[in-house]
Write an enzyme that holds these catalytic residues in place. Structure first.
Site: not given
Ligand code: ACO
Length: 370
Positions: A260, A315
């Site tokens: 998140h 989610e």
């Molecule tokens: N699965 C695998 N790896 C992940 C995930 C995930 N669900 N989420 C983050 N990471 C990793 C990224 O690849 C990144 O790795 P890196 O540094 O090696 O490149 C690291 O964790 C940080 O990622 P960011 O994109 O900076 O994390 P951010 O906090 O900005 O992203 C987000 C949040 C977009 C929700 C992300 O966790 C994601 O894409 N999750 C999957 C989709 C999802 O579940 N969406 C619903 C969110 S809930 C809501 O919005 C109401």
């Protein structure tokens, strides 16, 4: 064209923040998201303290001192029931137009039938109308006729009855009630901000919340739970969980329902919905399977990203709750809107009191004429 996406200061000293990160655009008494502590406060209550509350009770909390009637839970329940009946009558002439629209576009169409000039309590009408419209849209997409609301039922109970055409079990009604409460408000998220911007122009409550719905419609905001179910479908069976997740991570994919942007620890809404899942009358095999996927995913994410806490987000369990109580996947955003309408209406009432036009500025980076 070269448009910056980073917060920066211009030579003139003004600060530009393209996603408005760190910008405080409103004061609110309604909710506070503390991402570092994993805490969601709704008007003086931690989300956990609202365990067992009805959606109507949360509406009374959010609307208190903002809505003119200052009604309690029982009065709100009765008034919502009457307003659902009126919404049902009102949507009839527009039903034929739904065929060409997606489910959320259908909701946008039906909400736009509500005139800002009307004198009824707009916040009540808006909240009452969404389940009536959303249930009718879901049924029309399955070739079924809409089911008339029952004003004596609570909002969650009637929503499920209008969807299925028959009463649903108490456990399923409770699970939907918990879902509606859990997503009722969440700080100045994109849809709430959109609604407040429109409210600040004095356009009216219905126009403001329709703007909120239009923002919610985007896949970066309200469209995420469907992909969680797509992932569970793709994994298929328990033997495939670990290999499937490892392959997905090896391909650099994100596991749906984890991580998140704001919550750096657990998402408190995920816990609330996990409790709702546990309370379902018939959790079914899907839920047990999903819990195995969750355990395996958390273990793999912790091993691969030890410095980046990646926990289950709202989610993951939203998908499970809404599927278990019988909503089709393409209705999930409309059900989200049914809950978030609580927050949108309260924020609009609050913004109308603030009586200040929201009008930020842009930095011009185009050519200047000689
Ligand atoms: N699965 C695998 N790896 C992940 C995930 C995930 N669900 N989420 C983050 N990471 C990793 C990224 O690849 C990144 O790795 P890196 O540094 O090696 O490149 C690291 O964790 C940080 O990622 P960011 O994109 O900076 O994390 P951010 O906090 O900005 O992203 C987000 C949040 C977009 C929700 C992300 O966790 C994601 O894409 N999750 C999957 C989709 C999802 O579940 N969406 C619903 C969110 S809930 C809501 O919005 C109401």
């Amino acid at each position: 064209m070269n448009i910056s996406l980073k917060t920066q200061e211009s030579p003139a000293g003004d600060v530009i923040s393209p996603g408005l990160e760190g910008v405080v655009a409103a004061e609110t008494v309604l909710s506070h998201v503390d991402g570092a502590a994993g805490r969601l406060i709704l008007r003086g209550h931690d989300l956990e303290q609202l365990d067992g509350w009805s959606f109507e009770r949360v509406l009374a909390l959010l609307w208190r001192d903002l809505a003119p009637e200052n009604a309690g839970e029982a009065e709100i329940r009765a008034r919502l029931g009457a307003a659902r009946v009126r919404a049902f009558e009102r949507m009839q002439p527009a039903l034929a137009a739904l065929a060409a629209l997606s489910t959320v576009e259908g909701l946008r169409l039906l909400l736009s039938l509500l005139p800002d000039s009307e004198t009824e309590s707009h916040h009540l009408v808006a909240v009452a109308s969404v389940p009536v419209f959303a249930a009718a849209i879901a049924r029309r997409h399955q070739g079924l006729e809409p089911v008339r609301p029952d004003p004596d039922r609570g909002q969650a109970d009637d929503f499920l009855t209008m969807l299925h055409g028959v009463s649903q079990s108490p456990g399923n009604v409770r699970a939907l009630d918990t879902y509606l409460v859990t997503v009722a408000d969440h700080g100045l998220n994109a849809s709430t901000f959109a609604a407040r911007v429109i409210a600040s122009t004095k356009a009216g409550l219905f126009s403001s919340v329709i703007g909120g719905l239009c923002a919610l419609k985007g896949p970066l905001h309200g469209g995420a739970p469907g992909p969680v179910l797509d992932m569970l479908d793709a994994i298929g069976d328990a033997d495939n969980i670990r290999p499937w997740l490892i392959q997905a991570l090896d391909r650099g994919e994100r596991l749906m329902g984890f991580g998140h942007r704001i919550y750096r620890v657990r998402d408190p809404r995920a816990d609330a919905l996990k409790r709702a899942v546990a309370g379902l009358d018939d959790p079914g095999v899907r839920i047990g399977f999903a819990e195995k996927v969750e355990r395996e995913a958390l273990a793999l994410l912790a091993a691969r990203k030890p410095d980046r806490p990646l926990e289950t987000n709202v989610e993951f369990f939203t998908a499970l709750v809404l599927e278990a109580v019988g909503f089709p996947r393409d209705s999930f955003t409309n059900v989200f809107a049914a809950g978030r309408m609580a927050g949108w209406t309260a924020h609009v009432l609050e913004q109308e009191r603030a009586a200040r036009l929201i009008r930020p500025q842009s930095r011009y980076v185009g050519p200047v004429p000689d």
